[in-house]
Design a protein around this motif. Structure first.
Motif, mmCIF file in Angstrom:
data_model
loop_
_atom_site.group_PDB
_atom_site.id
_atom_site.type_symbol
_atom_site.label_atom_id
_atom_site.label_comp_id
_atom_site.label_asym_id
_atom_site.label_seq_id
_atom_site.Cartn_x
_atom_site.Cartn_y
_atom_site.Cartn_z
ATOM 1 N N TYR A 1 1.049 -1.347 0.025
ATOM 2 C CA TYR A 1 0.089 0.037 -0.024
ATOM 3 C C TYR A 1 0.909 1.295 0.091
ATOM 4 O O TYR A 1 1.921 1.395 0.360
ATOM 5 C CB TYR A 1 -0.954 0.032 1.232
ATOM 6 C CG TYR A 1 -1.934 -0.926 1.437
ATOM 7 C CD1 TYR A 1 -3.097 -0.913 0.842
ATOM 8 C CD2 TYR A 1 -1.644 -2.216 2.043
ATOM 9 C CE1 TYR A 1 -3.985 -2.150 0.847
ATOM 10 C CE2 TYR A 1 -2.467 -3.254 2.129
ATOM 11 C CZ TYR A 1 -3.981 -3.272 1.493
ATOM 12 O OH TYR A 1 -4.492 -4.270 1.713
ATOM 13 N N LEU B 1 -1.036 3.960 5.161
ATOM 14 C CA LEU B 1 -2.118 3.413 5.847
ATOM 15 C C LEU B 1 -3.455 3.950 5.502
ATOM 16 O O LEU B 1 -4.432 2.807 5.518
ATOM 17 C CB LEU B 1 -1.695 3.805 7.165
ATOM 18 C CG LEU B 1 -2.216 3.003 8.357
ATOM 19 C CD1 LEU B 1 -2.290 1.487 8.258
ATOM 20 C CD2 LEU B 1 -1.887 3.719 9.706
ATOM 21 N N LEU C 1 -4.743 1.593 2.591
ATOM 22 C CA LEU C 1 -5.257 0.197 3.365
ATOM 23 C C LEU C 1 -6.647 0.547 3.714
ATOM 24 O O LEU C 1 -7.335 -0.416 3.681
ATOM 25 C CB LEU C 1 -4.071 -0.326 4.417
ATOM 26 C CG LEU C 1 -4.269 -1.451 4.962
ATOM 27 C CD1 LEU C 1 -3.145 -2.051 5.654
ATOM 28 C CD2 LEU C 1 -5.375 -1.409 6.307
ATOM 29 N N SER D 1 -10.159 -1.249 2.246
ATOM 30 C CA SER D 1 -10.905 -2.067 3.077
ATOM 31 C C SER D 1 -12.202 -1.687 3.313
ATOM 32 O O SER D 1 -13.208 -2.358 3.362
ATOM 33 C CB SER D 1 -10.165 -2.381 4.657
ATOM 34 O OG SER D 1 -9.070 -3.266 4.495
ATOM 35 N N VAL E 1 2.129 -0.054 8.437
ATOM 36 C CA VAL E 1 1.680 -1.011 7.181
ATOM 37 C C VAL E 1 2.306 -2.380 7.287
ATOM 38 O O VAL E 1 1.894 -3.515 7.208
ATOM 39 C CB VAL E 1 1.702 -0.312 5.957
ATOM 40 C CG1 VAL E 1 1.449 -1.266 4.764
ATOM 41 C CG2 VAL E 1 0.730 0.858 5.711
ATOM 42 N N ILE F 1 1.245 -4.688 10.340
ATOM 43 C CA ILE F 1 -0.006 -5.232 9.766
ATOM 44 C C ILE F 1 0.130 -6.564 8.899
ATOM 45 O O ILE F 1 -0.391 -7.559 9.230
ATOM 46 C CB ILE F 1 -1.006 -4.066 9.092
ATOM 47 C CG1 ILE F 1 -1.295 -3.103 10.307
ATOM 48 C CG2 ILE F 1 -2.310 -4.902 8.894
ATOM 49 C CD1 ILE F 1 -1.723 -1.746 9.531
ATOM 50 N N LEU F 2 0.893 -6.306 7.893
ATOM 51 C CA LEU F 2 0.989 -7.355 7.030
ATOM 52 C C LEU F 2 2.105 -8.354 7.559
ATOM 53 O O LEU F 2 1.719 -9.735 7.091
ATOM 54 C CB LEU F 2 1.682 -6.693 5.619
ATOM 55 C CG LEU F 2 0.847 -5.720 4.872
ATOM 56 C CD1 LEU F 2 1.710 -5.114 3.551
ATOM 57 C CD2 LEU F 2 -0.554 -6.433 4.424
ATOM 58 N N GLU G 1 -0.481 -10.416 9.437
ATOM 59 C CA GLU G 1 -1.187 -11.168 8.805
ATOM 60 C C GLU G 1 -0.710 -12.313 8.350
ATOM 61 O O GLU G 1 -1.378 -13.474 8.457
ATOM 62 C CB GLU G 1 -2.069 -10.547 7.878
ATOM 63 C CG GLU G 1 -2.843 -11.163 6.753
ATOM 64 C CD GLU G 1 -3.302 -10.186 5.570
ATOM 65 O OE1 GLU G 1 -4.578 -10.265 5.307
ATOM 66 O OE2 GLU G 1 -2.347 -9.715 5.000
ATOM 67 N N ASN H 1 -2.735 -1.763 16.488
ATOM 68 C CA ASN H 1 -2.453 -2.403 15.510
ATOM 69 C C ASN H 1 -2.832 -3.772 15.313
ATOM 70 O O ASN H 1 -3.511 -4.211 14.248
ATOM 71 C CB ASN H 1 -1.112 -2.690 15.097
ATOM 72 C CG ASN H 1 -0.410 -1.788 13.830
ATOM 73 O OD1 ASN H 1 -1.142 -1.043 13.344
ATOM 74 N ND2 ASN H 1 0.504 -2.225 13.160
ATOM 75 N N MET I 1 -6.101 -2.227 13.159
ATOM 76 C CA MET I 1 -5.627 -2.035 11.987
ATOM 77 C C MET I 1 -5.559 -3.489 11.289
ATOM 78 O O MET I 1 -5.926 -3.660 10.062
ATOM 79 C CB MET I 1 -4.130 -1.543 11.931
ATOM 80 C CG MET I 1 -4.384 -0.051 12.314
ATOM 81 S SD MET I 1 -5.295 0.997 11.285
ATOM 82 C CE MET I 1 -5.435 2.551 11.724
ATOM 83 N N LEU I 2 -5.123 -4.367 11.914
ATOM 84 C CA LEU I 2 -5.190 -5.865 11.253
ATOM 85 C C LEU I 2 -6.771 -6.327 11.031
ATOM 86 O O LEU I 2 -6.940 -6.925 9.959
ATOM 87 C CB LEU I 2 -4.659 -7.047 12.410
ATOM 88 C CG LEU I 2 -4.248 -8.202 11.670
ATOM 89 C CD1 LEU I 2 -3.402 -8.209 10.679
ATOM 90 C CD2 LEU I 2 -3.611 -8.912 13.269
ATOM 91 N N ARG J 1 -7.741 -4.759 7.805
ATOM 92 C CA ARG J 1 -6.863 -5.325 6.636
ATOM 93 C C ARG J 1 -7.604 -6.562 6.240
ATOM 94 O O ARG J 1 -7.691 -6.768 5.125
ATOM 95 C CB ARG J 1 -5.426 -5.570 7.022
ATOM 96 C CG ARG J 1 -4.729 -6.602 6.352
ATOM 97 C CD ARG J 1 -4.556 -6.290 4.810
ATOM 98 N NE ARG J 1 -3.810 -7.537 4.152
ATOM 99 C CZ ARG J 1 -3.432 -7.397 2.785
ATOM 100 N NH1 ARG J 1 -3.654 -6.414 2.012
ATOM 101 N NH2 ARG J 1 -2.994 -8.567 2.295
#
Length: 561
Positions: free
Chosen positions: A22, A25, A28, A32, A231, A234-235, A238, A269, A273-274, A277
């Motif tokens: 991304y 943020l 992202l 979503s 970001v 978060i990734l 995940e 996060n 945030m997760l 995402r």
């Protein structure tokens, strides 16, 4: 350090991921909002809020904030518990091109004044329960725009009226305050809905959040977290969760219990945030200390993920209301923020069938740096393996790498590591090495497989006659003693040994005596690790996140040995 840990990665978890998927943020969030529009993003007091509703409300609030004449990069503080207004405010601030300053709602006026001044926050979104604290410092801080909300403001009529009346009149949770010129949250949304919103042009290297560290090592400092770092983390999270997520039936939305405060980087996060995402739903828990309310909120709800701290896992597992909740769909319990104790982990596994997977991180690392594999079948006692794209090394005081099995300071390098401390180049220089590693202040060891374990924080170490005693070890042993609910070990001055171990215990069985504790410690700990002072209390001082404040036990009760 050779990346031996990569051999331990579960199948399907990559060593490296593209953390620049991304451009920011905000991108992202926008993706979503569009992709998951019809799904619930949050549940609060039984009401669901869809991604589309959060999108619309945050757009309106962003337009309102822009109408105040704030410049790109200006800081906007949020001082609230876990209510739907929180994620709306976060999305609004970021989308408008500003910087989120997360503020602990339980701060004293002194602490709040420091943070608003230090961050230079121009505006604040605050829940009315704590508005009286802001009133005391408003004249001394640069914060000129105030948006006040009530706990039930987003619940709709008549529930909004009922909840707000109960909070104000029955529970008397809102001390009187006067904030002339303050605007009500719903009023700001209504005004913003009729205004033009200009999407801000922000990139990965713009600041997204100032996350203030707890100040356990001195003055509270703002960790500068860029869009890039949040970001990335978060990734990373995940990717790490994939083996557990596969246990959720195809097409079923992941539901997460959000009892961690959103103002803390772990909740910010790992929950909010997760969840954005992954298109997940977070069940917002405003007060995790009110366990009957927590269990009531979770009753009849199917959920899959539960990140928490040891104290909450422990309190819930011991509470009679635990059985009123269906834990059968839980596939991931992540422990962080403090050491997970083996007695808590054992009880949690017995009661839920889902082991606590301990992770590790800091405000400065957005927060996740390491985690145990999520397909673990038991508690390991360590903090796991470095996340994808992450390097860990252990250094001695001279900056040299220590051999496998020897203790050293945990140092972290990765895309999630902060840009530095806000306007404190001197403090940043103290914690960053020349080759980009962040010095955590935590002492750890690593085994030949690449699993890391914390033995303690540098400053919490107790030096007894030249021997290092790590409080975590003492606490982990003593909490396994029947009748001990929780405990904390600290160093106290000792004429002979320099320092001695003091143990403060909260009992679950009041019949336990000091003699019982000493006898137990004799069988479990070598001489210099045994407590010289044993004290019983009804509770331990803790931060709002649940970390035990060892500092307070030292400061308030020197209790010379």
């Amino acid at each position: 350090m050779e990346k031996t840990w990569l051999k331990q990665y579960p199948q399907g978890v990559p060593a490296n991921i593209d953390v620049e998927q991304y451009p920011s943020l905000v991108a992202l969030l926008d993706a979503s909002f569009a992709r998951f529009a019809a799904l619930p993003a949050y549940r609060f007091m039984g009401k669901a809020f869809t991604f589309a509703q959060v999108d619309e409300a945050s757009r309106a609030l962003a337009a309102y904030l822009q109408s105040l004449g704030l410049a790109k990069g200006d800081r906007v503080a949020i001082m609230m518990p876990n209510v739907p207004q929180y994620p709306v405010a976060v999305a609004a601030i970021l989308r408008a091109g500003y910087v989120v300053v997360n503020v602990n709602p339980l701060y004293t006026p002194r602490e709040l004044e420091h943070q608003l001044k230090d961050s230079g926050s121009k505006a604040i979104v605050i829940v009315e329960n704590f508005a009286h604290v802001l009133q005391k410092v408003l004249a001394a801080v640069p914060t000129k725009h105030v948006i006040v909300t009530a706990l039930g403001d987003m619940l709709g009529f008549p529930k909004r009226l009922i909840v707000n009346t109960v909070v104000r009149k029955v529970k008397k949770m809102v001390p009187a305050f006067q904030l002339p010129g303050a605007v009500e949250f719903n009023q700001a949304l209504a005004r913003g809905a009729g205004m033009a919103f200009t999407p801000a042009r922000v990139g990965l290297d713009d600041i997204a959040v100032l996350q203030y560290t707890g100040g356990t090592t001195g003055v509270s400092k703002g960790a500068v977290l860029l869009h890039r770092q949040l970001v990335a983390n978060i990734l990373q999270a995940e990717a790490w969760y994939q083996p557990a997520l596969k246990k959720i039936p195809a097409g079923e939305q992941i539901v997460t219990v959000c009892a961690l405060p959103l103002y803390h980087i772990f909740g910010f996060n790992t929950n909010m945030m997760l969840g954005m995402r992954m298109g997940g739903c977070n069940i917002l828990v405003a007060n995790p200390r009110d366990l009957p309310s927590v269990f009531k909120e979770l009753a009849g709800v199917k959920f899959h993920s539960f990140p928490a701290v040891n104290t909450l896992f422990n309190a819930m597992a011991h509470h009679p209301g635990f059985a009123s909740v269906d834990w059968s769909h839980l596939v991931i319990s992540v422990g962080g923020g403090m050491a997970v104790q083996s007695a808590t982990a054992k009880l949690w596994l017995e009661k839920t069938g889902c082991p606590i997977v301990e992770g590790y991180g800091l405000s400065e690392t957005s927060p996740s740096a390491t985690c145990n594999p999520v397909d673990s079948i038991a508690y390991s006692g360590n903090i796991g393996l470095p996340m994808p794209n992450t390097d860990l090394t252990l250094l001695d005081d001279d900056g040299n790498e220590v051999p496998v099995g020897s203790p050293g300071e945990i140092c972290i390098r990765g895309p999630q590591v902060m840009a530095g401390y806000w306007q404190r180049a001197d403090e940043t220089a103290k914690v960053m090495t020349a080759d980009g590693f962040f010095r955590s202040g935590d002492i750890g060891v690593v085994d030949e497989r690449g699993y890391f374990k914390i033995v303690d924080r540098k400053k919490d170490m107790i030096l007894v006659s030249g021997f290092n005693v790590y409080p975590n070890e003492v606490e982990d042993v003593v909490t396994q003693m029947p009748g001990v609910l929780e405990c904390a070990a600290v160093g106290v001055p000792d004429a002979k040994a320099g320092e001695a171990v003091k143990l403060v215990i909260v009992r679950s069985n009041p019949a336990i005596t000091e003699a019982d504790v000493r006898k137990y410690c004799e069988s479990q700990l070598t001489g210099y690790k045994r407590p010289k002072v044993v004290e019983f209390r009804t509770e331990l001082p803790k931060t709002p996140v649940g970390k035990i404040l060892r500092r307070e036990l030292r400061d308030k009760a020197p209790g010379k040995a």
